[in-house]
Design an enzyme around this catalytic site. Structure first.
Site, PDB file in Angstrom:
ATOM      1  N   GLY A 143       8.010 -15.379  30.557  1.00  0.00           N
ATOM      2  CA  GLY A 143       7.703 -15.022  29.114  1.00  0.00           C
ATOM      3  C   GLY A 143       6.060 -15.352  29.203  1.00  0.00           C
ATOM      4  N   SER A 145       3.603 -13.355  30.750  1.00  0.00           N
ATOM      5  CA  SER A 145       2.874 -12.324  31.027  1.00  0.00           C
ATOM      6  C   SER A 145       2.312 -12.557  32.487  1.00  0.00           C
ATOM      7  CB  SER A 145       1.937 -11.967  30.011  1.00  0.00           C
ATOM      8  OG  SER A 145       2.391 -12.044  28.599  1.00  0.00           O
ATOM      9  N   ASP A 190      11.890  -1.049  24.240  1.00  0.00           N
ATOM     10  CA  ASP A 190      12.264   0.328  23.684  1.00  0.00           C
ATOM     11  C   ASP A 190      13.702   0.038  22.932  1.00  0.00           C
ATOM     12  OD1 ASP A 190      12.451   3.137  23.574  1.00  0.00           O
ATOM     13  OD2 ASP A 190      13.983   3.337  25.045  1.00  0.00           O
TER      14      ASP A 190
END
Length: 407
Positions: A143, A145, A190
């Site tokens: 988490g 990146s 999404d």
């Protein structure tokens, strides 16, 4: 400043042990010396979880852990990629035929995303080949990146090797878009956007707005011209805490189930039968308010600033756990342990459902805090203990992407 290009810093390698070691490994690997080095940091989201794609600001922080790449531009139009970590295999490809396999998120594909993004932006017909050796200190799948840092680092590498310049903002935008080559936009993000579309639609409809044009929660607030606090009141008035069925949403919007699926739901959420609209909307608006309050406290710096910031982090975590339901038992346990052993504030970060926590800890308590967390969380589990070296660490705010050259 954001309008400036990423900086270039001359360095004495004898004063930079990591760069010196990377140079030696590069020479051993490629038989020649690198011409420059590029660094891109990982980042941690201090506060503002699952609200950026709803149109709201978040507060990320660059960390000291990073991706570092040694680079030598070459005359052949081939990019050779190697990694200091032997778990990641070497890779070579023509720079004129970049193929990125979305089904296999291997490390080199993230580099190719940044490379391809710069190529397409400038329309490079004869891009420069490169020898590259990568060294990373960001724990993968945490988490923080690491994949985004690799894409950004590759973008800056390609930019420098081809003699091009961009502002930090332009480079960031290109690298963000280029992650779509690996399919980043098509997964959980999404899905989350889709879950949040129904709330925007129902809130818009209830206030007499054209809901088809305002699926983001921020759009609804902007059109109504009200504060975040007022939006929270509207959520209480309009949405009920019980989960909505697809049929109930259709009835509220005056559309068919087929229209719901085609206009609002994504491919990933076609089969979802219940929607917690109240909880998700309440999280987004309250979290957006916490981000603004966090920023205000940092700017004004009252005497009890750390306590106030810690309270906001704790509130964010509770909302993520209760309203957005993006925590998990391991994260819950880790937050509890961190607060127990001296963290002023602690919360999940990096979207949740795994990942990591970020905690605010006074400097004078840091060593004891790390040791207590190590004993309470990592030493109680053999699998965790094996990962502890790369999973538990302290960091200060780090600097952004940068190019190093030998002085």
């Amino acid at each position: 400043m954001a309008a400036e290009a990423p900086g270039t810093l001359p360095v004495q390698l004898v004063e930079q042990p990591r760069l010196q070691k990377l140079k030696e490994m590069f020479i051993s690997k490629f038989g020649s010396a690198p011409k420059f080095y590029v660094r891109a940091p990982g980042r941690v989201n201090l506060i503002g979880e699952h609200i950026d794609y709803c149109g709201y600001a978040v507060l990320p922080m660059a960390i000291e852990q990073d991706i570092l790449i040694a680079v030598e531009p070459v005359k052949t139009q081939v990019v050779h990629l190697a990694n200091t970590n032997s778990l990641y295999l070497d890779f070579s490809t023509s720079v004129n035929n970049i193929q990125i396999n979305k089904t296999k998120p291997q490390w080199h594909n993230y580099f190719l995303c940044g490379l391809k993004g710069i190529q397409e932006h400038f329309g490079l017909n004869n891009p420069t080949g490169m020898n590259c050796l990568l060294d990373g200190t960001i724990p993968p799948s945490s988490g923080l990146s690491s994949s985004s840092a690799l894409v950004c680092c590759a973008g800056l590498v390609t930019l420098r090797a081809n003699g091009k310049t961009l502002s930090k903002v332009e480079l960031a935008e290109i690298c963000t878009k280029s992650e779509r080559y690996i399919g980043t936009e098509g997964g959980g993000m999404d899905q989350s956007i889709s879950f949040l579309a129904e709330e925007g639609a129902l809130l818009s409809k209830s206030k007499g707005l054209d809901w088809e044009k305002m699926l983001r929660l921020h759009d609804v607030q902007t059109k109504l011209g009200v504060s975040l606090e007022e939006m929270l009141t509207i959520v209480e008035e309009v949405l009920h805490p019980e989960p909505y069925s697809a049929e109930e949403i259709c009835k509220c919007l005056g559309i068919s189930l087929e229209e719901l699926r085609s206009q609002i739901l994504s491919q990933n959420t076609q089969d979802v039968s219940t929607f917690k609209l109240y909880q998700r909307a309440k999280h987004v608006y309250s979290e957006a308010a916490r981000v603004l309050e966090f920023k205000k406290i940092c700017s004004e710096a009252p005497a009890n600033a750390l306590q106030l910031l810690g309270e906001l982090m704790n509130q964010s975590y509770i909302s993520c756990r209760e309203m957005y339901e993006c925590s998990c038992p391991e994260l819950d346990r880790l937050v509890d342990i961190c607060l127990q052993f001296g963290a002023i504030g602690s919360r999940l970060t990096g979207a949740g459902w795994g990942g990591c926590t970020v905690s605010m800890v006074p400097t004078d308590k840091l060593n004891a805090f790390l040791e207590d967390v190590r004993k309470a969380y990592y030493q109680s589990d053999v699998q965790r203990l094996a990962l502890e070296k790369n999973s538990l660490f302290a960091t200060k705010p780090g600097r952004g992407a940068l190019v190093f050259v030998e002085a």
